[in-house]
Design an enzyme around this catalytic site. Structure first.
Site, PDB file in Angstrom:
ATOM      1  N   LEU A  61     -48.091 -59.947  37.899  1.00  0.00           N
ATOM      2  CA  LEU A  61     -49.251 -60.356  37.110  1.00  0.00           C
ATOM      3  C   LEU A  61     -49.008 -60.260  35.608  1.00  0.00           C
ATOM      4  O   LEU A  61     -49.878 -60.621  34.814  1.00  0.00           O
ATOM      5  CB  LEU A  61     -50.473 -59.504  37.489  1.00  0.00           C
ATOM      6  CG  LEU A  61     -51.115 -59.829  38.840  1.00  0.00           C
ATOM      7  CD1 LEU A  61     -52.234 -58.872  39.151  1.00  0.00           C
ATOM      8  CD2 LEU A  61     -51.617 -61.268  38.849  1.00  0.00           C
ATOM      9  N   GLY A  83     -59.506 -52.622  41.403  1.00  0.00           N
ATOM     10  CA  GLY A  83     -59.864 -51.234  41.156  1.00  0.00           C
ATOM     11  C   GLY A  83     -59.250 -50.681  39.891  1.00  0.00           C
ATOM     12  O   GLY A  83     -58.942 -49.478  39.819  1.00  0.00           O
ATOM     13  N   ARG A  85     -59.071 -49.791  35.675  1.00  0.00           N
ATOM     14  CA  ARG A  85     -60.006 -49.309  34.655  1.00  0.00           C
ATOM     15  C   ARG A  85     -60.660 -50.511  33.980  1.00  0.00           C
ATOM     16  O   ARG A  85     -60.091 -51.612  33.944  1.00  0.00           O
ATOM     17  CB  ARG A  85     -59.272 -48.485  33.598  1.00  0.00           C
ATOM     18  CG  ARG A  85     -58.846 -47.108  34.061  1.00  0.00           C
ATOM     19  CD  ARG A  85     -58.679 -46.190  32.864  1.00  0.00           C
ATOM     20  NE  ARG A  85     -57.742 -45.117  33.129  1.00  0.00           N
ATOM     21  CZ  ARG A  85     -57.511 -44.119  32.298  1.00  0.00           C
ATOM     22  NH1 ARG A  85     -58.128 -44.078  31.114  1.00  0.00           N
ATOM     23  NH2 ARG A  85     -56.646 -43.167  32.589  1.00  0.00           N
ATOM     24  N   ARG A  91     -57.420 -58.208  30.616  1.00  0.00           N
ATOM     25  CA  ARG A  91     -56.165 -58.327  29.858  1.00  0.00           C
ATOM     26  C   ARG A  91     -55.070 -58.993  30.674  1.00  0.00           C
ATOM     27  O   ARG A  91     -54.208 -59.684  30.131  1.00  0.00           O
ATOM     28  CB  ARG A  91     -55.715 -56.944  29.379  1.00  0.00           C
ATOM     29  CG  ARG A  91     -56.613 -56.349  28.301  1.00  0.00           C
ATOM     30  CD  ARG A  91     -55.958 -55.180  27.606  1.00  0.00           C
ATOM     31  NE  ARG A  91     -55.739 -54.041  28.477  1.00  0.00           N
ATOM     32  CZ  ARG A  91     -56.637 -53.086  28.713  1.00  0.00           C
ATOM     33  NH1 ARG A  91     -57.846 -53.164  28.150  1.00  0.00           N
ATOM     34  NH2 ARG A  91     -56.345 -52.065  29.487  1.00  0.00           N
ATOM     35  N   HIS A 126     -61.016 -38.333  38.989  1.00  0.00           N
ATOM     36  CA  HIS A 126     -60.753 -38.419  40.426  1.00  0.00           C
ATOM     37  C   HIS A 126     -62.021 -38.041  41.180  1.00  0.00           C
ATOM     38  O   HIS A 126     -63.011 -37.583  40.586  1.00  0.00           O
ATOM     39  CB  HIS A 126     -59.581 -37.521  40.825  1.00  0.00           C
ATOM     40  CG  HIS A 126     -58.245 -38.094  40.461  1.00  0.00           C
ATOM     41  ND1 HIS A 126     -57.719 -39.201  41.080  1.00  0.00           N
ATOM     42  CD2 HIS A 126     -57.340 -37.718  39.527  1.00  0.00           C
ATOM     43  CE1 HIS A 126     -56.529 -39.490  40.545  1.00  0.00           C
ATOM     44  NE2 HIS A 126     -56.282 -38.609  39.611  1.00  0.00           N
ATOM     45  N   ASP A 127     -61.956 -38.221  42.488  1.00  0.00           N
ATOM     46  CA  ASP A 127     -63.093 -37.969  43.360  1.00  0.00           C
ATOM     47  C   ASP A 127     -63.854 -36.701  42.968  1.00  0.00           C
ATOM     48  O   ASP A 127     -65.083 -36.722  42.833  1.00  0.00           O
ATOM     49  CB  ASP A 127     -62.585 -37.860  44.800  1.00  0.00           C
ATOM     50  CG  ASP A 127     -63.654 -37.489  45.808  1.00  0.00           C
ATOM     51  OD1 ASP A 127     -64.015 -38.344  46.616  1.00  0.00           O
ATOM     52  OD2 ASP A 127     -64.108 -36.330  45.808  1.00  0.00           O
ATOM     53  N   ILE A 128     -63.152 -35.595  42.777  1.00  0.00           N
ATOM     54  CA  ILE A 128     -63.816 -34.324  42.516  1.00  0.00           C
ATOM     55  C   ILE A 128     -64.639 -34.370  41.231  1.00  0.00           C
ATOM     56  O   ILE A 128     -65.705 -33.751  41.145  1.00  0.00           O
ATOM     57  CB  ILE A 128     -62.775 -33.174  42.479  1.00  0.00           C
ATOM     58  CG1 ILE A 128     -63.486 -31.816  42.521  1.00  0.00           C
ATOM     59  CG2 ILE A 128     -61.863 -33.289  41.271  1.00  0.00           C
ATOM     60  CD1 ILE A 128     -62.532 -30.663  42.736  1.00  0.00           C
ATOM     61  N   ASN A 129     -64.180 -35.115  40.236  1.00  0.00           N
ATOM     62  CA  ASN A 129     -64.927 -35.235  38.981  1.00  0.00           C
ATOM     63  C   ASN A 129     -66.176 -36.077  39.159  1.00  0.00           C
ATOM     64  O   ASN A 129     -67.248 -35.739  38.632  1.00  0.00           O
ATOM     65  CB  ASN A 129     -64.046 -35.859  37.903  1.00  0.00           C
ATOM     66  CG  ASN A 129     -62.703 -35.183  37.756  1.00  0.00           C
ATOM     67  OD1 ASN A 129     -61.668 -35.823  37.881  1.00  0.00           O
ATOM     68  ND2 ASN A 129     -62.685 -33.882  37.507  1.00  0.00           N
ATOM     69  N   TYR A 130     -66.054 -37.170  39.892  1.00  0.00           N
ATOM     70  CA  TYR A 130     -67.190 -38.071  40.075  1.00  0.00           C
ATOM     71  C   TYR A 130     -68.312 -37.398  40.861  1.00  0.00           C
ATOM     72  O   TYR A 130     -69.487 -37.488  40.503  1.00  0.00           O
ATOM     73  CB  TYR A 130     -66.756 -39.354  40.793  1.00  0.00           C
ATOM     74  CG  TYR A 130     -65.529 -39.999  40.189  1.00  0.00           C
ATOM     75  CD1 TYR A 130     -65.381 -40.112  38.805  1.00  0.00           C
ATOM     76  CD2 TYR A 130     -64.503 -40.483  40.995  1.00  0.00           C
ATOM     77  CE1 TYR A 130     -64.254 -40.693  38.252  1.00  0.00           C
ATOM     78  CE2 TYR A 130     -63.369 -41.062  40.445  1.00  0.00           C
ATOM     79  CZ  TYR A 130     -63.245 -41.157  39.074  1.00  0.00           C
ATOM     80  OH  TYR A 130     -62.123 -41.727  38.525  1.00  0.00           O
ATOM     81  N   ASP A 156     -64.401 -41.003  47.042  1.00  0.00           N
ATOM     82  CA  ASP A 156     -63.489 -42.114  47.304  1.00  0.00           C
ATOM     83  C   ASP A 156     -63.983 -43.037  48.413  1.00  0.00           C
ATOM     84  O   ASP A 156     -63.937 -44.261  48.280  1.00  0.00           O
ATOM     85  CB  ASP A 156     -62.102 -41.587  47.690  1.00  0.00           C
ATOM     86  CG  ASP A 156     -61.265 -41.201  46.483  1.00  0.00           C
ATOM     87  OD1 ASP A 156     -61.649 -41.552  45.353  1.00  0.00           O
ATOM     88  OD2 ASP A 156     -60.232 -40.525  46.663  1.00  0.00           O
TER      89      ASP A 156
END
Length: 376
Positions: A61, A83, A85, A91, A126-130, A156
Site C-alpha cells: 500500500l 484498524g 490509528r 495518508r 491496549h485493551d486494558i487501557n480502554y 478487544d
C-alpha cells in the site's frame, strides 16, 4: 462459505485482534472476506485462528499501483474494514473519502481503541487501557484487591470486534433503504462502556451498593462465586433465585436450617465458609456429576482446552477443528442458512492471482506486478 451473509463482499486491511475478530465473525456467517496483507508478511500459523475463512492478497500500500488495486477491489465490495490509528488510512490513499468516491454504497468500518475523535484519539493504547477509562475494569475483582484483568475479551473482542460486526451489518441494512454507504466508527472504549449498561442500571436502583467484590454479581455473594474442590480445581455457583438455592444446598448436602440466612449480607462470610467447606470434600467432576440433572446452578470451571470435550459442548458441536486446531464454532446458529465449518487461515498472498484475475487483470499483468513488488 454458506451462511446468512452469503453474497456479502468484505475487504479487510490486515490488522490485529479486534478488527480481524469482527471480520472472522462475518466470514463465519458466510461473508466473502478478502484480507489485504502486507507484501512479504509472515505466513499464517496454526494458532492464527482469527484469520480463518478468508482469502488473502499481498499488496504494497506504499505504492500507488497497490493503492489502485485496493480501490478497484473496493469498487466491487460492500464493506471495507481497517484498524489503523486515525488518519493513517487517509495518508495511504484508502481513507473513507477515497473509497466512497469509488463506491458510494460502501460501508467503511473503522476499528480503534479510542475512536476517531476526542483528545485520546491519536494516543496508543491496549485493551486494558480502554476498559479502564470505560468503567469496565474497576468493578472486576475481589474486595480489598486490585482490579482483575479479564483477559482481553471485554475491550478487544466483546467491546471491539463484535461491536464492529454489529455496526457494519446495521449500516448494510440501512443502505438497503437509503442506497448510500457510510462510515462506522467502532471504538473499544465505547463498546466496553456499552457492556456495563446493566451495571449502571443496578447502581442507579441501589442494587449495587458495595465496592469491588462486595455485590450480588461480582463474587461478593457466596451463592454467586467460585469455589475450590478437593482436587484443586474449581466449580462455579450461581444460585440466585430461591428455588435454585434450595437445590444447591441439597446437592452440597447442606440443610437450609443449618446455614446462615443468605438474605442478610452480614451473614455472607459465614455462609461462604460453609459452602467452601462442603465443596472441598469432593472433586470438581464429582460435583459436576452430582449437580447434573438438577437446577442447582453448579457447573465445573473448565480450562479452555477442556471445553471442547465437555459433554454439553460436544453434543452441540460448540467447538470445531480447523486446520488441526480445536476452536469455537461459528455462532449464533441459523436453521435455514447454517454456517459451514470455517476454512483454515490463508497463507499471506495465497489468493492474489485469483482475486486480481476477478478484477480483470491478466496472468501477465499479475506476473509483472509481482516482479515489481507491488503484489505478493
Amino acid at each position: 462459505m454458506a451462511g446468512p451473509l452469503e453474497g456479502l463482499e468484505v475487504v479487510e486491511l490486515a490488522g490485529l485482534a479486534p478488527a480481524p475478530f469482527g471480520c472472522m465473525v462475518l466470514a463465519d456467517l458466510g461473508a466473502s472476506v478478502t484480507r489485504v496483507d502486507r507484501v512479504g508478511g509472515a505466513a499464517a500459523v496454526p494458532g492464527d485462528v482469527l484469520g480463518r475463512g478468508r482469502r488473502s492478497i499481498g499488496v504494497d500500500l506504499r505504492r500507488p499501483e497497490g493503492v489502485d488495486l485496493v480501490l478497484r477491489l473496493v469498487a466491487r465490495s460492500d464493506v471495507l474494514v481497517e484498524g489503523f490509528r486515525p488518519g493513517v488510512a487517509e495518508r495511504l490513499g484508502v481513507g473513507p473519502a477515497q473509497c466512497l468516491a469509488r463506491n458510494p454504497r460502501l460501508v467503511y468500518g473503522r476499528m480503534t481503541g479510542w475512536g476517531q475523535t476526542g483528545p485520546l484519539a491519536d494516543r496508543a493504547g491496549h485493551d486494558i487501557n480502554y476498559i479502564a477509562v470505560a468503567g469496565a475494569l474497576e468493578p472486576i475483582g475481589r474486595a480489598g484487591a486490585p482490579p482483575t484483568v479479564p483477559l482481553n475479551v471485554v475491550g478487544d473482542f466483546g467491546g471491539g470486534g463484535l461491536l464492529l460486526a454489529l455496526g457494519l451489518l446495521a449500516a448494510v441494512y440501512e443502505r438497503d433503504r437509503s442506497g448510500r454507504g457510510q462510515v462506522v466508527d467502532a471504538a473499544m472504549v465505547d463498546g466496553a462502556a456499552l457492556l456495563t449498561t446493566f451495571l449502571h442500571g443496578m447502581s442507579a436502583a441501589g442494587a449495587w451498593p458495595g465496592g469491588r467484590g462486595e455485590n450480588l454479581l461480582d463474587g461478593g455473594a457466596p451463592f454467586y462465586d467460585v469455589y475450590e474442590a478437593a482436587d484443586g480445581k474449581y466449580v462455579s455457583v450461581g444460585a440466585l433465585e430461591e428455588k435454585f438455592y434450595v437445590e444447591l444446598l441439597a446437592v452440597l448436602g447442606l440443610a437450609d436450617g443449618d446455614v446462615p440466612s443468605r438474605h442478610d449480607p452480614a451473614n455472607w462470610p459465614a455462609l461462604r465458609t460453609r459452602i467452601a467447606a462442603a465443596v472441598a470434600t469432593r472433586t470438581r467432576d464429582e460435583w459436576a456429576a452430582l449437580a447434573e440433572g438438577t437446577d442447582a446452578c453448579l457447573a465445573p470451571v473448565l480450562a479452555p482446552g477442556e471445553a471442547p470435550g465437555y459433554g454439553h459442548n460436544a453434543e452441540r458441536g460448540a467447538f470445531v477443528r480447523v486446520g488441526g486446531v480445536a476452536q469455537p464454532a461459528p455462532a449464533p446458529r441459523f436453521d435455514r442458512t447454517p454456517a459451514d465449518v470455517p476454512a483454515p487461515p490463508p497463507v499471506v498472498g495465497e489468493h492474489t492471482g485469483v482475486v486480481l484475475g476477478e478484477l480483470g487483470l491478466t496472468v501477465e499483468e499479475v506476473a509483472e506486478l509481482r516482479r515489481a513488488g507491488v503484489v505478493g
